[in-house]
Design a protein around this motif. Structure first.
Motif, PDB file in Angstrom:
ATOM      1  N   GLY A   1      41.052  38.755  37.402  1.00 40.22           N
ATOM      2  CA  GLY A   1      41.877  38.101  36.173  1.00 40.22           C
ATOM      3  C   GLY A   1      40.790  38.411  35.085  1.00 40.22           C
ATOM      4  O   GLY A   1      39.546  37.885  35.350  1.00 40.22           O
ATOM      5  N   TYR A   2      40.957  39.120  33.940  1.00 34.80           N
ATOM      6  CA  TYR A   2      39.871  39.433  32.918  1.00 34.80           C
ATOM      7  C   TYR A   2      40.259  38.471  31.644  1.00 34.80           C
ATOM      8  O   TYR A   2      41.462  38.383  31.227  1.00 34.80           O
ATOM      9  CB  TYR A   2      40.284  40.752  32.540  1.00 34.80           C
TER      10      TYR A   2
ATOM     11  N   PHE B   1      48.100  31.704  31.517  1.00 30.10           N
ATOM     12  CA  PHE B   1      47.537  31.629  30.368  1.00 30.10           C
ATOM     13  C   PHE B   1      45.843  31.495  30.342  1.00 30.10           C
ATOM     14  O   PHE B   1      45.523  31.004  31.275  1.00 30.10           O
ATOM     15  CB  PHE B   1      47.972  30.373  29.220  1.00 30.10           C
ATOM     16  N   GLY B   2      45.574  32.436  29.591  1.00 30.94           N
ATOM     17  CA  GLY B   2      44.129  32.403  29.574  1.00 30.94           C
ATOM     18  C   GLY B   2      43.290  34.014  30.262  1.00 30.94           C
ATOM     19  O   GLY B   2      42.148  34.126  29.929  1.00 30.94           O
ATOM     20  N   LEU B   3      44.302  34.563  30.855  1.00 31.75           N
ATOM     21  CA  LEU B   3      43.820  35.947  31.460  1.00 31.75           C
ATOM     22  C   LEU B   3      44.505  36.932  30.510  1.00 31.75           C
ATOM     23  O   LEU B   3      45.815  36.950  30.380  1.00 31.75           O
ATOM     24  CB  LEU B   3      44.300  35.965  32.933  1.00 31.75           C
ATOM     25  N   ALA B   4      43.582  37.713  29.767  1.00 36.03           N
ATOM     26  CA  ALA B   4      44.090  38.769  28.950  1.00 36.03           C
ATOM     27  C   ALA B   4      44.686  40.121  30.080  1.00 36.03           C
ATOM     28  O   ALA B   4      45.611  40.576  29.441  1.00 36.03           O
ATOM     29  CB  ALA B   4      43.107  39.344  28.245  1.00 36.03           C
ATOM     30  N   ALA B   5      44.352  40.176  31.203  1.00 38.57           N
ATOM     31  CA  ALA B   5      44.844  41.460  32.169  1.00 38.57           C
ATOM     32  C   ALA B   5      44.394  40.889  33.416  1.00 38.57           C
ATOM     33  O   ALA B   5      43.528  40.163  33.806  1.00 38.57           O
ATOM     34  CB  ALA B   5      44.184  42.599  31.621  1.00 38.57           C
ATOM     35  N   VAL B   6      45.203  41.554  34.563  1.00 37.67           N
ATOM     36  CA  VAL B   6      45.034  41.295  35.701  1.00 37.67           C
ATOM     37  C   VAL B   6      45.073  42.419  36.667  1.00 37.67           C
ATOM     38  O   VAL B   6      45.684  43.494  36.171  1.00 37.67           O
ATOM     39  CB  VAL B   6      46.112  40.132  36.489  1.00 37.67           C
ATOM     40  N   SER B   7      44.728  42.710  37.909  1.00 41.43           N
ATOM     41  CA  SER B   7      44.582  43.839  38.532  1.00 41.43           C
ATOM     42  C   SER B   7      44.518  43.388  40.041  1.00 41.43           C
ATOM     43  O   SER B   7      43.915  42.415  40.339  1.00 41.43           O
ATOM     44  CB  SER B   7      43.766  44.827  38.127  1.00 41.43           C
ATOM     45  N   ARG B   8      44.998  44.281  40.778  1.00 40.56           N
ATOM     46  CA  ARG B   8      44.752  44.106  42.365  1.00 40.56           C
ATOM     47  C   ARG B   8      44.016  45.135  42.498  1.00 40.56           C
ATOM     48  O   ARG B   8      44.216  46.583  42.238  1.00 40.56           O
ATOM     49  CB  ARG B   8      46.301  44.348  43.040  1.00 40.56           C
ATOM     50  N   SER B   9      42.975  44.866  43.247  1.00 39.25           N
ATOM     51  CA  SER B   9      41.793  45.765  43.704  1.00 39.25           C
ATOM     52  C   SER B   9      41.433  45.678  44.978  1.00 39.25           C
ATOM     53  O   SER B   9      41.685  44.602  45.606  1.00 39.25           O
ATOM     54  CB  SER B   9      40.431  45.324  42.590  1.00 39.25           C
ATOM     55  N   VAL B  10      40.578  46.897  45.429  1.00 39.75           N
ATOM     56  CA  VAL B  10      40.088  46.853  46.696  1.00 39.75           C
ATOM     57  C   VAL B  10      38.794  46.805  46.478  1.00 39.75           C
ATOM     58  O   VAL B  10      38.294  47.710  45.595  1.00 39.75           O
ATOM     59  CB  VAL B  10      40.565  47.764  47.506  1.00 39.75           C
ATOM     60  N   VAL B  11      37.760  46.047  47.165  1.00 37.14           N
ATOM     61  CA  VAL B  11      36.365  46.124  47.106  1.00 37.14           C
ATOM     62  C   VAL B  11      35.816  46.859  48.312  1.00 37.14           C
ATOM     63  O   VAL B  11      36.180  46.718  49.465  1.00 37.14           O
ATOM     64  CB  VAL B  11      35.985  44.636  46.678  1.00 37.14           C
ATOM     65  N   CYS B  12      34.622  47.702  47.788  1.00 38.58           N
ATOM     66  CA  CYS B  12      33.756  48.340  48.866  1.00 38.58           C
ATOM     67  C   CYS B  12      32.421  48.408  48.760  1.00 38.58           C
ATOM     68  O   CYS B  12      32.129  47.672  47.542  1.00 38.58           O
ATOM     69  CB  CYS B  12      34.506  49.561  49.267  1.00 38.58           C
ATOM     70  N   GLU B  13      31.665  48.760  49.517  1.00 35.76           N
ATOM     71  CA  GLU B  13      30.358  48.955  49.249  1.00 35.76           C
ATOM     72  C   GLU B  13      29.916  49.851  48.106  1.00 35.76           C
ATOM     73  O   GLU B  13      30.680  50.917  47.691  1.00 35.76           O
ATOM     74  CB  GLU B  13      29.555  49.467  50.421  1.00 35.76           C
ATOM     75  N   LYS B  14      28.698  49.834  47.411  1.00 29.79           N
ATOM     76  CA  LYS B  14      28.544  50.535  46.378  1.00 29.79           C
ATOM     77  C   LYS B  14      27.731  51.695  46.786  1.00 29.79           C
ATOM     78  O   LYS B  14      26.474  51.974  46.418  1.00 29.79           O
ATOM     79  CB  LYS B  14      27.585  49.895  45.358  1.00 29.79           C
ATOM     80  N   ASP B  15      28.451  52.479  47.385  1.00 35.26           N
ATOM     81  CA  ASP B  15      28.151  53.883  47.905  1.00 35.26           C
ATOM     82  C   ASP B  15      29.066  54.737  47.500  1.00 35.26           C
ATOM     83  O   ASP B  15      30.318  54.918  47.688  1.00 35.26           O
ATOM     84  CB  ASP B  15      27.922  53.626  49.379  1.00 35.26           C
ATOM     85  N   PHE B  16      28.683  56.216  46.999  1.00 40.24           N
ATOM     86  CA  PHE B  16      29.754  56.972  46.298  1.00 40.24           C
ATOM     87  C   PHE B  16      30.697  57.394  47.290  1.00 40.24           C
ATOM     88  O   PHE B  16      31.869  57.619  47.111  1.00 40.24           O
ATOM     89  CB  PHE B  16      28.903  58.074  45.912  1.00 40.24           C
ATOM     90  N   ASP B  17      30.079  57.791  48.574  1.00 46.46           N
ATOM     91  CA  ASP B  17      31.280  58.324  49.625  1.00 46.46           C
ATOM     92  C   ASP B  17      32.152  57.382  50.054  1.00 46.46           C
ATOM     93  O   ASP B  17      33.341  57.712  50.308  1.00 46.46           O
ATOM     94  CB  ASP B  17      30.364  58.767  50.944  1.00 46.46           C
TER      95      ASP B  17
END
Length: 398
Positions: free
Chosen positions: A7-8, A71-87
């Motif tokens: 939530g942004y 109220f209070g969130l300008a935008a929301v998204s469903r995301s998946v989180v992974c390691e900070k590795d390009f591949d």
């Protein structure tokens, strides 16, 4: 895959030294909204709220719907989180969003690198990830101006977050951060919209409704309860105060000039609402009035109404036309309930030719001829019914 909801912040990010108070309030609201969905870890970092499920089998669709109405969130998204590795980012993006890419013709990759230690710049990440996805979906082409779908990668402190286009949130400020007010809930189209708009500015809300049996029915009361429940999806749980208004209303009808009846009734309601509001710690009253929509909403009539009591009266719809109000009522899902044909005590005994420019002096003179009205108002306030409205309740109204 580890899916989270992000939530942004919008307006809250502009706050100064008291910003943490707004963030703490919003955190509390998010926990409350999600507690019946499942166990979530909720925290705030980099102007973003993270909601991570901590157990299996959580209904993420329901969780996302709940969060999108806060109220209070300008935008929301469903995301998946992974390691900070390009591949890893490439494989995860294809696994998470590949199905969405199959039904379109154009796409775009956006990247934001909040963690500057990540070895690729944002343009490099966009270019290379776009090339990888084009290799998997050779029917696609890149359109940076009007793509049908966006693949968004955010390199943040805790990982790489991959998601599709952000969904607009409700914006505004967390409910309760601007104080508390009592909303005059009539049962029509306007008053639920007024509640929604003031809750968006951070006001915590209770509602007050005036019932006049036998002129108004039990079904009319259930309709108002249903409206309070529908708005609670945005405003949070609240109290609905139902005032037995038959005796004061009949007394005004029988003892006041017909052309002044509507304004005198509105003043009477305001005085009763003032009593209830102060008992509840409310700092203002809210009405759904729109300027010149009806006879009691002219500038002169509003002036007379305001003079009846000493709390601020907030009118968030005052400059809106009916089309705008209806559009908002459809957005908050109250329109279809509001137009159900059950009685509203504000419309009974309405004179055929109400005075549209009453003077306060003549209103006060008319009230002086009704010495028993104050006692009847005090009695109605004393006998008011309190109904607790919770956002998870289901009102059996159909």
């Amino acid at each position: 895959m580890h899916e989270v909801i992000m939530g942004y912040q919008g307006e809250m990010s502009l706050k100064g030294l008291n910003r943490n108070q707004f963030e703490s309030a919003l955190m509390k609201i998010l926990r409350y909204r999600l507690k019946t969905v499942g166990q979530f870890k909720i925290y705030c970092a980099q102007s973003t709220f993270y909601m991570e499920p901590e157990e299996e089998g959580i209904d993420m669709d329901l969780a996302f719907e709940r969060v999108s109405k806060v109220f209070g969130l300008a935008a929301v998204s469903r995301s998946v989180v992974c390691e900070k590795d390009f591949d890893t980012i490439c494989r995860t993006a294809e696994e998470y969003l590949g199905e969405s890419l199959r039904g379109i013709r154009t796409f775009k990759v956006e990247a934001r690198r909040a963690d500057k230690t990540f070895p690729m710049t944002s343009p490099e990440l966009m270019r290379e990830l776009g090339a990888y996805l084009l290799g998997k979906h050779n029917y696609l082409r890149v359109d940076v101006r009007q793509p049908q779908f966006k693949v968004i990668v955010e390199i943040r402190d805790h990982g790489a977050y991959i998601h599709g286009p952000k969904v607009p949130g409700e914006g505004g400020l967390p409910v309760g951060t601007s104080g508390r007010a009592l909303n005059m809930l009539s049962g029509g189209i306007d008053s639920p919209v007024a509640a929604y708009r003031m809750a968006k500015r951070g006001l915590g809300l209770d509602h007050i409704h005036f019932a006049s049996p036998p002129y108004t029915s039990e079904r009319a009361k259930l309709k108002v309860k249903a409206l309070a429940q529908l708005t609670s999806v945005y405003t949070g749980s609240c109290n609905l105060f139902v005032v037995p208004y038959t005796r004061p209303q009949e007394y005004i009808r029988d003892n006041a000039p017909a052309m002044l009846f509507t304004v005198l009734m509105r003043r009477s309601m305001m005085r009763i609402a003032n009593i209830i509001a102060k008992k509840q710690g409310c700092e203002a009253l809210i009405t759904g009035e729109s300027l010149a929509q009806v006879a009691s909403q002219t500038v002169k009539a509003i002036q007379c109404t305001d003079a009846a009591q000493d709390l601020p009266i907030l009118r968030p719809l005052i400059g809106m036309d009916k089309t705008e109000i209806i559009e908002t009522s459809r957005h908050i899902n109250t329109f279809e309930t509001s137009i159900l044909p059950y009685e509203d005590c504000c419309t009974i005994f309405t004179p055929p030719h109400p005075k549209i420019r009453p003077e306060l002096a003549e209103i006060l003179e008319a009230e002086a001829q009704m010495p028993e009205l104050a006692a009847l108002e005090a009695e109605a306030a004393q006998q008011t019914e309190r109904i607790r409205i919770r956002m998870d309740d289901v009102v059996d109204f159909e």
